[in-house]
Design a protein around this motif. Structure first.
Motif, PDB file in Angstrom:
ATOM      1  N   SER A  26       0.837  -1.188   0.000  1.00  0.00           N
ATOM      2  CA  SER A  26       0.000   0.000   0.000  1.00  0.00           C
ATOM      3  C   SER A  26       0.879   1.247   0.000  1.00  0.00           C
ATOM      4  CB  SER A  26      -0.878  -0.055   1.249  1.00  0.00           C
ATOM      5  OG  SER A  26      -1.720   1.036   1.330  1.00  0.00           O
ATOM      6  N   PHE A  27       0.549   2.210  -0.869  1.00  0.00           N
ATOM      7  CA  PHE A  27       1.338   3.423  -1.009  1.00  0.00           C
ATOM      8  C   PHE A  27       0.500   4.673  -0.792  1.00  0.00           C
ATOM      9  CE2 PHE A  27       3.432   0.257  -3.610  1.00  0.00           C
ATOM     10  CZ  PHE A  27       4.783   0.491  -3.448  1.00  0.00           C
ATOM     11  N   ALA A  28       1.024   5.601  -0.020  1.00  0.00           N
ATOM     12  CA  ALA A  28       0.488   6.952   0.022  1.00  0.00           C
ATOM     13  C   ALA A  28       1.004   7.646  -1.229  1.00  0.00           C
ATOM     14  CB  ALA A  28       0.962   7.681   1.272  1.00  0.00           C
ATOM     15  N   VAL A  29       0.136   8.351  -1.914  1.00  0.00           N
ATOM     16  CA  VAL A  29       0.526   9.104  -3.102  1.00  0.00           C
ATOM     17  C   VAL A  29       0.609  10.562  -2.688  1.00  0.00           C
ATOM     18  CG1 VAL A  29      -0.095   9.740  -5.461  1.00  0.00           C
ATOM     19  CG2 VAL A  29      -0.664   7.451  -4.590  1.00  0.00           C
ATOM     20  N   VAL A  30       1.793  11.144  -2.789  1.00  0.00           N
ATOM     21  CA  VAL A  30       1.990  12.524  -2.389  1.00  0.00           C
ATOM     22  C   VAL A  30       2.533  13.331  -3.561  1.00  0.00           C
ATOM     23  CG1 VAL A  30       2.303  11.990   0.063  1.00  0.00           C
ATOM     24  CG2 VAL A  30       4.284  12.088  -1.432  1.00  0.00           C
ATOM     25  N   GLU A  31       2.175  14.596  -3.560  1.00  0.00           N
ATOM     26  CA  GLU A  31       2.653  15.529  -4.571  1.00  0.00           C
ATOM     27  C   GLU A  31       3.685  16.415  -3.907  1.00  0.00           C
ATOM     28  OE1 GLU A  31       0.053  17.705  -7.654  1.00  0.00           O
ATOM     29  OE2 GLU A  31       0.233  19.087  -5.955  1.00  0.00           O
ATOM     30  N   LYS A  32       4.874  16.399  -4.449  1.00  0.00           N
ATOM     31  CA  LYS A  32       5.927  17.241  -3.893  1.00  0.00           C
ATOM     32  C   LYS A  32       5.604  18.702  -4.174  1.00  0.00           C
ATOM     33  CE  LYS A  32       8.746  14.460  -1.941  1.00  0.00           C
ATOM     34  NZ  LYS A  32       8.937  14.506  -0.515  1.00  0.00           N
ATOM     35  N   GLN A  33       5.732  19.515  -3.132  1.00  0.00           N
ATOM     36  CA  GLN A  33       5.455  20.939  -3.254  1.00  0.00           C
ATOM     37  C   GLN A  33       6.629  21.730  -2.705  1.00  0.00           C
ATOM     38  OE1 GLN A  33       1.783  21.205  -1.053  1.00  0.00           O
ATOM     39  NE2 GLN A  33       0.563  20.792  -2.871  1.00  0.00           N
ATOM     40  N   PRO A  34       6.924  22.860  -3.313  1.00  0.00           N
ATOM     41  CA  PRO A  34       8.038  23.681  -2.806  1.00  0.00           C
ATOM     42  C   PRO A  34       7.825  24.040  -1.334  1.00  0.00           C
ATOM     43  CG  PRO A  34       7.183  24.547  -4.888  1.00  0.00           C
ATOM     44  CD  PRO A  34       6.248  23.447  -4.450  1.00  0.00           C
ATOM     45  N   GLY A  35       8.891  23.931  -0.560  1.00  0.00           N
ATOM     46  CA  GLY A  35       8.823  24.305   0.848  1.00  0.00           C
ATOM     47  C   GLY A  35       8.250  23.243   1.769  1.00  0.00           C
ATOM     48  N   SER A  36       7.853  22.091   1.219  1.00  0.00           N
ATOM     49  CA  SER A  36       7.292  21.025   2.049  1.00  0.00           C
ATOM     50  C   SER A  36       8.150  19.778   1.901  1.00  0.00           C
ATOM     51  CB  SER A  36       5.857  20.713   1.622  1.00  0.00           C
ATOM     52  OG  SER A  36       5.382  19.576   2.296  1.00  0.00           O
TER      53      SER A  36
ATOM     54  N   ASP B  74       7.553  16.801   2.991  1.00  0.00           N
ATOM     55  CA  ASP B  74       6.794  15.565   2.855  1.00  0.00           C
ATOM     56  C   ASP B  74       5.831  15.558   1.673  1.00  0.00           C
ATOM     57  OD1 ASP B  74       7.966  14.478   5.187  1.00  0.00           O
ATOM     58  OD2 ASP B  74       6.605  15.689   6.395  1.00  0.00           O
ATOM     59  N   GLY B  75       5.388  16.690   1.225  1.00  0.00           N
ATOM     60  CA  GLY B  75       4.417  16.754   0.141  1.00  0.00           C
ATOM     61  C   GLY B  75       2.995  16.619   0.653  1.00  0.00           C
ATOM     62  N   GLN B  76       2.055  16.895  -0.232  1.00  0.00           N
ATOM     63  CA  GLN B  76       0.635  16.844   0.128  1.00  0.00           C
ATOM     64  C   GLN B  76       0.051  15.494  -0.263  1.00  0.00           C
ATOM     65  OE1 GLN B  76      -1.898  19.653  -1.941  1.00  0.00           O
ATOM     66  NE2 GLN B  76      -3.448  19.527  -0.342  1.00  0.00           N
ATOM     67  N   LEU B  77      -0.736  14.897   0.636  1.00  0.00           N
ATOM     68  CA  LEU B  77      -1.394  13.623   0.354  1.00  0.00           C
ATOM     69  C   LEU B  77      -2.422  13.815  -0.753  1.00  0.00           C
ATOM     70  CD1 LEU B  77      -1.874  10.629   1.021  1.00  0.00           C
ATOM     71  CD2 LEU B  77      -3.544  11.389   2.720  1.00  0.00           C
ATOM     72  N   MET B  78      -2.271  13.040  -1.819  1.00  0.00           N
ATOM     73  CA  MET B  78      -3.153  13.137  -2.985  1.00  0.00           C
ATOM     74  C   MET B  78      -4.020  11.897  -3.149  1.00  0.00           C
ATOM     75  SD  MET B  78      -2.244  16.082  -4.010  1.00  0.00           S
ATOM     76  CE  MET B  78      -2.588  16.440  -5.708  1.00  0.00           C
ATOM     77  N   GLY B  79      -3.562  10.761  -2.609  1.00  0.00           N
ATOM     78  CA  GLY B  79      -4.327   9.542  -2.800  1.00  0.00           C
ATOM     79  C   GLY B  79      -3.614   8.322  -2.265  1.00  0.00           C
ATOM     80  N   HIS B  80      -4.047   7.198  -2.791  1.00  0.00           N
ATOM     81  CA  HIS B  80      -3.612   5.891  -2.294  1.00  0.00           C
ATOM     82  C   HIS B  80      -3.672   4.900  -3.452  1.00  0.00           C
ATOM     83  CE1 HIS B  80      -3.917   2.175   0.131  1.00  0.00           C
ATOM     84  NE2 HIS B  80      -5.021   1.897  -0.536  1.00  0.00           N
ATOM     85  N   VAL B  81      -2.667   4.060  -3.566  1.00  0.00           N
ATOM     86  CA  VAL B  81      -2.716   2.913  -4.474  1.00  0.00           C
ATOM     87  C   VAL B  81      -2.229   1.692  -3.718  1.00  0.00           C
ATOM     88  CG1 VAL B  81      -2.497   4.143  -6.681  1.00  0.00           C
ATOM     89  CG2 VAL B  81      -0.441   3.381  -5.494  1.00  0.00           C
ATOM     90  N   VAL B  82      -2.752   0.533  -4.109  1.00  0.00           N
ATOM     91  CA  VAL B  82      -2.406  -0.691  -3.399  1.00  0.00           C
ATOM     92  C   VAL B  82      -2.360  -1.869  -4.368  1.00  0.00           C
ATOM     93  CG1 VAL B  82      -4.830  -1.148  -2.770  1.00  0.00           C
ATOM     94  CG2 VAL B  82      -2.996  -2.166  -1.410  1.00  0.00           C
ATOM     95  N   LEU B  83      -1.402  -2.740  -4.128  1.00  0.00           N
ATOM     96  CA  LEU B  83      -1.325  -4.035  -4.793  1.00  0.00           C
ATOM     97  C   LEU B  83      -1.639  -5.051  -3.707  1.00  0.00           C
ATOM     98  CD1 LEU B  83      -0.503  -5.703  -7.339  1.00  0.00           C
ATOM     99  CD2 LEU B  83       1.790  -5.809  -6.332  1.00  0.00           C
ATOM    100  N   LYS B  84      -2.706  -5.826  -3.894  1.00  0.00           N
ATOM    101  CA  LYS B  84      -3.157  -6.727  -2.835  1.00  0.00           C
ATOM    102  C   LYS B  84      -3.446  -8.113  -3.382  1.00  0.00           C
ATOM    103  CE  LYS B  84      -7.674  -4.513  -3.251  1.00  0.00           C
ATOM    104  NZ  LYS B  84      -8.717  -3.776  -2.556  1.00  0.00           N
ATOM    105  N   GLU B  85      -3.694  -9.025  -2.465  1.00  0.00           N
ATOM    106  CA  GLU B  85      -3.944 -10.427  -2.828  1.00  0.00           C
ATOM    107  C   GLU B  85      -2.713 -11.031  -3.512  1.00  0.00           C
ATOM    108  OE1 GLU B  85      -6.757 -11.779  -1.729  1.00  0.00           O
ATOM    109  OE2 GLU B  85      -7.496  -9.827  -1.079  1.00  0.00           O
ATOM    110  N   VAL B  86      -1.539 -10.608  -3.057  1.00  0.00           N
ATOM    111  CA  VAL B  86      -0.279 -11.087  -3.614  1.00  0.00           C
ATOM    112  C   VAL B  86       0.121 -12.362  -2.881  1.00  0.00           C
ATOM    113  CG1 VAL B  86       2.164 -10.540  -3.991  1.00  0.00           C
ATOM    114  CG2 VAL B  86       0.428  -8.729  -4.159  1.00  0.00           C
ATOM    115  N   ALA B  87       0.467 -13.390  -3.639  1.00  0.00           N
ATOM    116  CA  ALA B  87       0.932 -14.646  -3.041  1.00  0.00           C
ATOM    117  C   ALA B  87       2.011 -15.244  -3.932  1.00  0.00           C
ATOM    118  CB  ALA B  87      -0.223 -15.632  -2.876  1.00  0.00           C
ATOM    119  N   LEU B  88       3.024 -15.782  -3.312  1.00  0.00           N
ATOM    120  CA  LEU B  88       4.127 -16.404  -4.035  1.00  0.00           C
ATOM    121  C   LEU B  88       3.595 -17.481  -4.970  1.00  0.00           C
ATOM    122  CD1 LEU B  88       7.157 -16.168  -4.233  1.00  0.00           C
ATOM    123  CD2 LEU B  88       7.359 -17.933  -2.498  1.00  0.00           C
TER     124      LEU B  88
END
Length: 188
Positions: free
Chosen positions: A72-82, A84-98
């Motif tokens: 699971s990933f937080a999606v952030v947009e890098k902004q000048p002066g920050s 950490d960046g601003q939270l823009m969304g979320h993406v996830v890869l799930k149900e992963v099994a070897l």
């Protein structure tokens, strides 16, 4: 999986670059804020009412990384002066099994970030990593599921080359109405 994975999505002429990084406890306040959006609540199962809920949710994402079955990933947009960046969304890869040839992807976009190509760019970065970086060569296809009435998710799937495969019957409570299954194969 113990290595920290950071993914990037290039800037566009109208939007800054995105950074996809694992969720951390410092994201709790921003997660509470974006979770107040009625549209996000309508189309996702995200149930965050306060900072304690947010911390539980983040810890769940951390457990997925530790188990190696949910990335699971937080999606952030890098902004000048920050830093950490601003939270823009979320993406996830799930149900992963070897050894399993498929996995599922999911995403959501914060209300303030919609219409800026955040979800397609983040999903493309995740897809590339899933096919080429995670366990290179083991995944044959990825599935994207959403409620049929969520036209925005269909547009994201289309922009990301996930082809509509099947209309799914309702399966309450997770899918109270019909759903769509989109598939992206390694070779597309």
């Amino acid at each position: 999986m113990n290595d920290t994975v950071i993914l990037h999505a290039d800037a566009t002429p109208s939007a800054p670059a995105l950074v996809l990084r694992p969720w951390c406890t410092e994201d709790a306040a921003a997660l509470v804020e974006v979770s107040r959006d009625p549209a996000l609540r309508r189309w996702t199962s995200l149930a965050v009412e306060n900072e304690a809920d947010a911390l539980r949710w983040v810890r769940g994402q951390e457990r997925g990384w530790a188990a190696g079955d949910r990335f699971s990933f937080a999606v952030v947009e890098k902004q000048p002066g920050s830093p950490d960046g601003q939270l823009m969304g979320h993406v996830v890869l799930k149900e992963v099994a070897l050894g399993k040839p498929s996995a599922e992807v999911g995403y959501w976009t914060a209300a303030h970030a919609r219409g800026r190509g955040v979800a397609p760019r983040a999903l493309q970065a995740l897809t590339t990593w899933a096919f080429d970086g995670l366990r290179a060569g083991t995944l044959e296809h990825l599935e994207l599921l959403h409620q049929a009435g969520n036209a925005a998710s269909c547009r994201v799937a289309d922009k990301s080359r996930y082809l509509l495969d099947t209309v799914l019957p309702a399966t309450p409570p997770a899918f109270p109405g019909q759903g769509h299954r989109h598939i992206r194969r390694r070779d597309t």
